[in-house]
Each structure stands twice: as structure tokens, then as C-alpha cells.
Scaffold this motif. Sequence first.
Motif, PDB file in Angstrom:
ATOM      1  N   GLU A   4       0.829  -1.203   0.000  1.00 54.33           N
ATOM      2  CA  GLU A   4       0.000   0.000   0.000  1.00 54.33           C
ATOM      3  C   GLU A   4       0.864   1.254   0.000  1.00 54.33           C
ATOM      4  O   GLU A   4       2.007   1.249   0.460  1.00 54.33           O
ATOM      5  CB  GLU A   4      -0.897   0.006   1.239  1.00 54.33           C
ATOM      6  CG  GLU A   4      -1.886  -1.149   1.305  1.00 54.33           C
ATOM      7  CD  GLU A   4      -2.741  -1.076   2.550  1.00 54.33           C
ATOM      8  OE1 GLU A   4      -3.373  -0.010   2.761  1.00 54.33           O
ATOM      9  OE2 GLU A   4      -2.774  -2.051   3.315  1.00 54.33           O
ATOM     10  N   ASP A   5       0.291   2.332  -0.516  1.00 49.77           N
ATOM     11  CA  ASP A   5       0.956   3.622  -0.445  1.00 49.77           C
ATOM     12  C   ASP A   5       1.087   4.048   1.015  1.00 49.77           C
ATOM     13  O   ASP A   5       0.211   3.761   1.850  1.00 49.77           O
ATOM     14  CB  ASP A   5       0.164   4.675  -1.207  1.00 49.77           C
ATOM     15  CG  ASP A   5       0.283   4.520  -2.715  1.00 49.77           C
ATOM     16  OD1 ASP A   5       1.039   3.635  -3.159  1.00 49.77           O
ATOM     17  OD2 ASP A   5      -0.389   5.276  -3.435  1.00 49.77           O
ATOM     18  N   GLY A   6       2.169   4.731   1.311  1.00 49.22           N
ATOM     19  CA  GLY A   6       2.361   5.204   2.678  1.00 49.22           C
ATOM     20  C   GLY A   6       3.815   5.191   3.082  1.00 49.22           C
ATOM     21  O   GLY A   6       4.727   5.121   2.249  1.00 49.22           O
ATOM     22  N   ARG A  36       8.827   6.587   1.616  1.00 46.71           N
ATOM     23  CA  ARG A  36       7.444   6.851   1.218  1.00 46.71           C
ATOM     24  C   ARG A  36       7.198   6.199  -0.147  1.00 46.71           C
ATOM     25  O   ARG A  36       7.939   6.415  -1.093  1.00 46.71           O
ATOM     26  CB  ARG A  36       7.172   8.349   1.124  1.00 46.71           C
ATOM     27  CG  ARG A  36       5.727   8.665   0.660  1.00 46.71           C
ATOM     28  CD  ARG A  36       5.363  10.117   0.905  1.00 46.71           C
ATOM     29  NE  ARG A  36       6.280  11.018   0.246  1.00 46.71           N
ATOM     30  CZ  ARG A  36       6.577  12.240   0.695  1.00 46.71           C
ATOM     31  NH1 ARG A  36       6.031  12.680   1.822  1.00 46.71           N
ATOM     32  NH2 ARG A  36       7.417  13.024   0.044  1.00 46.71           N
ATOM     33  N   LYS A  37       6.127   5.412  -0.196  1.00 47.10           N
ATOM     34  CA  LYS A  37       5.707   4.800  -1.462  1.00 47.10           C
ATOM     35  C   LYS A  37       4.456   5.510  -1.961  1.00 47.10           C
ATOM     36  O   LYS A  37       3.474   5.670  -1.226  1.00 47.10           O
ATOM     37  CB  LYS A  37       5.408   3.318  -1.285  1.00 47.10           C
ATOM     38  CG  LYS A  37       4.862   2.656  -2.555  1.00 47.10           C
ATOM     39  CD  LYS A  37       4.226   1.323  -2.277  1.00 47.10           C
ATOM     40  CE  LYS A  37       3.542   0.771  -3.525  1.00 47.10           C
ATOM     41  NZ  LYS A  37       2.322   1.515  -3.899  1.00 47.10           N
ATOM     42  N   THR A  38       4.502   5.946  -3.217  1.00 44.55           N
ATOM     43  CA  THR A  38       3.349   6.570  -3.867  1.00 44.55           C
ATOM     44  C   THR A  38       3.198   5.950  -5.246  1.00 44.55           C
ATOM     45  O   THR A  38       3.987   6.241  -6.147  1.00 44.55           O
ATOM     46  CB  THR A  38       3.537   8.092  -3.996  1.00 44.55           C
ATOM     47  OG1 THR A  38       3.871   8.642  -2.710  1.00 44.55           O
ATOM     48  CG2 THR A  38       2.265   8.742  -4.519  1.00 44.55           C
ATOM     49  N   GLY A  39       2.216   5.076  -5.394  1.00 45.59           N
ATOM     50  CA  GLY A  39       2.067   4.378  -6.661  1.00 45.59           C
ATOM     51  C   GLY A  39       3.293   3.541  -6.937  1.00 45.59           C
ATOM     52  O   GLY A  39       3.717   2.721  -6.114  1.00 45.59           O
ATOM     53  N   HIS A  41       6.259   4.781  -7.350  1.00 44.62           N
ATOM     54  CA  HIS A  41       7.441   5.561  -6.969  1.00 44.62           C
ATOM     55  C   HIS A  41       7.769   5.353  -5.495  1.00 44.62           C
ATOM     56  O   HIS A  41       6.881   5.365  -4.639  1.00 44.62           O
ATOM     57  CB  HIS A  41       7.213   7.044  -7.250  1.00 44.62           C
ATOM     58  CG  HIS A  41       7.147   7.376  -8.710  1.00 44.62           C
ATOM     59  ND1 HIS A  41       8.219   7.847  -9.415  1.00 44.62           N
ATOM     60  CD2 HIS A  41       6.130   7.280  -9.600  1.00 44.62           C
ATOM     61  CE1 HIS A  41       7.886   8.039 -10.676  1.00 44.62           C
ATOM     62  NE2 HIS A  41       6.616   7.710 -10.821  1.00 44.62           N
ATOM     63  N   GLU A  43      10.445   6.793  -2.440  1.00 44.42           N
ATOM     64  CA  GLU A  43      11.303   7.929  -2.102  1.00 44.42           C
ATOM     65  C   GLU A  43      11.908   7.709  -0.718  1.00 44.42           C
ATOM     66  O   GLU A  43      11.233   7.298   0.217  1.00 44.42           O
ATOM     67  CB  GLU A  43      10.464   9.210  -2.100  1.00 44.42           C
ATOM     68  CG  GLU A  43      11.213  10.469  -1.743  1.00 44.42           C
ATOM     69  CD  GLU A  43      10.297  11.677  -1.654  1.00 44.42           C
ATOM     70  OE1 GLU A  43      10.817  12.786  -1.421  1.00 44.42           O
ATOM     71  OE2 GLU A  43       9.060  11.518  -1.797  1.00 44.42           O
TER      72      GLU A  43
END
Length: 627
Positions: A4-6, A36-39, A41, A43
Amino acid sequence: MDCEDGLYLSVYAHVDRLCRTRNIPVRHDQNMALWRKTGAHVELLRYWEFERYSGQKHHSASFVDRAQALALVDTLLLEAGVRRDQLMAIIGTPGLSTQDDRLLCQEGFNPHTAAHLFGALLFDTERYFRGDMIGLAMDGGPDAVLTRPGMGDPIYAGAVVRQGKTKLFPVPSPGPFWSAMRTVTGMEEGSLMALGSAATVELVAPPSPPPLVMTMRDFKAAFDWVRQLHEEVSALTADDRETRHTGFDPRFSEAENRISILAKIVQARSIQQVCDTLKKIIHTEGLDPAATTLAISGGFALNCRANSQVMQHFGFARFQAPPAVNDSGISLGYGLLYFLRKMQRFHFRGGPAGMGALATALPQNDPPDLDRILDDLMAGPVVWIEGGAEMGPRALGHRSLLGDPRNPAVKDRLNQIKRRQWWRPVAPVILEEHVDAWFERADHSPYMLRTFTLRPERAAQVPAISHLDRSARIQTLARDEAPRLYGVLTAFHQRTGVPMVCNTSLNDRGEPIINTQDEALAFARRRGVRIVYVDGRRHEVPADGMEDASPLPERRHAALFRHDASQDDRLECEENPHGLDRTALAMHRFLPAFQALDIRDKADAERLRRHSRRLARTEFLPWELIL
């Protein structure tokens, strides 16, 4: 697998009361990474190295229990404005992990080794998924926290990657030779490398070839090879000139000349072993080095001279490694490996190294007075702090001592400030767009992991950073790494014609790199540095406060690493009722053959005691080559 994103946290630490109270270092250079995961990507948001907070270089102390570990985790997360209940997962450390850490195992290789390997391979996922790569993870050896490798199991890994398809295989590592040399000489690896290249003396006859170290069973052969070399070199005298060596360098003591010979031998054999490994990989896999990225990690990747010689010998297209190639980068590798296992494909690109703590709670944004900075720099070394602290052991313009490279006395002054041997070299940081004009066969080196040779016509202009052979371990600086320092170097170039300055890490002998403004000011007082710059703001150390003997202030959050020792004796009686000594307990923690034993059982405890006494008589402790 779902991911999951987060926010995610990877932690390289250890929780074990007995290891803490008996000072058994199971994991050193402990660290933590926030992601941090976003889609698709990923970071990296923040990176913490525990030594910067405890004040203990190569921090290796275990936490006594989960509560103590979480107290530190919570405190550090608050620096980034994050609470633990916001995290999607914690990985990497039993007792803290909220997910199965077996995800970090890769085709039978220890997660420690896999973290080194994939921390380098995935530092730029564009190259991983779209290009050809060779990866090598070479260090002293893995920890035994998440998995317990057998004595004959491979513990170092190589990889070939073709557009994201990865083939893993065992490789040898020269790392244990350097660990053994540290043991027999009492000198750190960096000092050994420097002394090896500083003195001119060489051995006349070639030494015996080293063994291949691929498993823990090979550690003794590595130790014996280095110990035999050390004994032979230690017997050399000045009278052996021309028959056994080329002549002692008169600038150095006889003892230093002997160690220089030993370091030269180990360096040459290490490089040859890595070249042999790569030659075999290239031939077997049919790779074209000119179209292949070489990714290296593990402690041996701090060997800048080896990195450069390998790159020049094979002509690889690119060199890729994170700034924290040693164990201080394990949580980086854990995180990237976790996302690879959970997502199969994602986007990540490593960038500036300044991902650590800020020096002050309220960083300054005042425009720097470049003329005054240059005047200060030319008058003497200055302390330079900019943005977040660097990941890894190298000063990269965030926690640095800077000096004028045109002045040969600056090298001596920097070594005096840091209380280092006079022959220790000083590295330059150079504007990346000017590196070709100053160094031969130069390349991108953002994390100071490469050594290049000064052009002959340039060497006299920068004597403070030139080794005897005109080589220098360089950092090429881009604007996004340290914008203020980039501006200083640009102004220095405009005024002097020289696009570089001396750059060495901001720490005293035996201490971690400094984190905060208060620590920097105290360092300046203790070591007689007059000017300190913190995020562009100038601080002048009062003359009557210089060169005092005041101790460095306790590191931020150091109290969180201490524990209530009042219950240690009672708890040790419960956990170690048969009074095993530190050697026996270390055997139990490190050696796979003994990890299944129950030290609370009398028969098992006596078995450990017998074996530890036998091991002690051999004067060879295998875990010393890992740690």
C-alpha cells in the motif's frame, strides 16, 4: 504481493539484553531509513545512523529490550514529523519488525549480503530495469540475526542483471584480508590503505597467493595468510634492502615501512582477485563492459583505489554505489529489497547524500557572504555544515572541514586538527564540470568512492590534496548535492582559478561525524578552528576558548542508548545461569554450529565452554573478521 501507499521504516539494529550487558557486537554501524511509497514511486525521506546520536563510532550496542529500541525509533521519527502509528510496516530487526523478514532473503543468500547487493543494484532502478548490470557485494561477512548461514554456505554474492532479470551466484571477497590485517596491526583499514600508498618501499619477491574466501569456513585461511605475511614482513630490516625489499622510505619509521609493505601486498592481491572474478563473470555471461554498469557495495567498496583500477581495467560504462556502501547502508538495502519483493517493479533514484539530521531546529536561509567565506577559507581551515548529515562514512559537503588546496601546510593542519598521522591524505571536492581538466581519466564520483590521478601540469597548483603518486580520492560536486558549497567552489574558482577545496570529515579521532551545531562549535573550541559555518551563517569561536580540553557535549539522544543496569546481574543469572564467558557467548551468537544450543542447559553450556577454550588457544576468533 500487496504494497500500500504510505510510509515504511527499515531498521538495522539488534535487541538482546545479554549481548548488551556483555558487549557482544552483533550488528555494527546500526542505522534506520524512512521511506514513502506513492504508486510505483519510492522515495527515501530520512536516514539515521545511530553512531551520530550515541557518540559511539561504528555503533554496535544492542538494545536491552523492545521498549528501549522503540523509544529511540519514536524519538528519531519525530525529527521527521512522523509517528510510528503512521507506518505501514517496519522491517529488518526482530523484535521491531511488523512483517516477515524472510522477505529479505534472496535465493539462499543472507539478508545482510542481499541488502548490500541490492542497495547498489537498485540505487538507480532505471538502470536495473532497462540496462545490463554486474553487482558485487563484498565485505567482511554477514550478521546472523535474520538467518543463520552454515560454515560452508556462500556469504558473498554477485549478480548479473539484464533488464530487471537477475541471476545471483556466490563470489569471493577480499574483505576478510583487510579485517585480518586490522587485527594483526591494530590499524583501521583506511589508515592501512593510506600508509600502503604513502611509503615508497616494496617487497622484491612476490608473496604467496591468497585463498579464496567464500564461506565462513574460509576465514581461518584468510587470517592465516595475513598473519604469515605479517610475520614475514615484521622480520624485515633496513639491511634487507635490494635482497628482500626496495629500501625503507626514510620519511617513515621501520614499523611503518613494514606495514606499508603488508598493505601493498594485500591491496594488490585484493584488486587482482576482484578482477579475476569480474573477468569470469564477463566471459561466462557474454557481457560487454562498455555497455554494462558495475554496482559494488559492502565494506570493500570503500576501497577507492580498487574501484578505480577495476573500472579502468575493464572499461565499464558506469560505476554505481550508494554513499553508505558499508554496513551503515544496510537499512537502505533492506528497504529497496523489500519494495522489489513486494512490487516486482518500482521507480527509485538515489540522489544527494544529505539525508540525515539537520544541524539546528531552524535552519538558516540567509544568503551567504561569499567573499567573506573565501577570505576565511584562505586564512585557515573552516568547519562547514550544510543541510542534513551525510549517509555513510564520507564527508560530502554537509559535515566537513574545508581548506585551501593551494597551501601545502593545510594538509598538515587538517591532520593536526583531526589528530591523524602526518601521512594521511586529504581529499578534494571539485566542481563536477571541471574534473576532466584536472584529473586523468576522471569520471563521476559524487560519493567519494573513486581515486583519480592529477594531471602532471596541475599537481603543483594543489599540493594539499596530491598524494605522492599524484592520486587523490575525489568527490565531484553537483549543485543539488550541496548548493551553498557549490556556490563557494564556483566563487573560489573565479578568484583563484582552482575549482576545488580540501574536504575531510568533521570528526575527531575515534569519534563519529558531527551532527549538530552545538557539537560543531564544541569541536572547533577543542581543536582550535576559528570559523564555523552552519547553513551559511558564520560563527566565530572566541580566541580565549580555542584549543581547550573540554569534552564534546553528549550526543543528541545519547541517553536513549543507556539502560538501567541495576537488574543486569539478576537477569544474566536467569539467561546465562552457567556463567559462560564473553567468548563462549559470542560463539553462540555468531557460529551456526552452536546457535541451536540452549545456554541455560548445563550440558549445552559445558559444550560451548569446551569449544571456546579450544578456539581461544588458536588465537583466531572468526567473528573478528566479520566485525
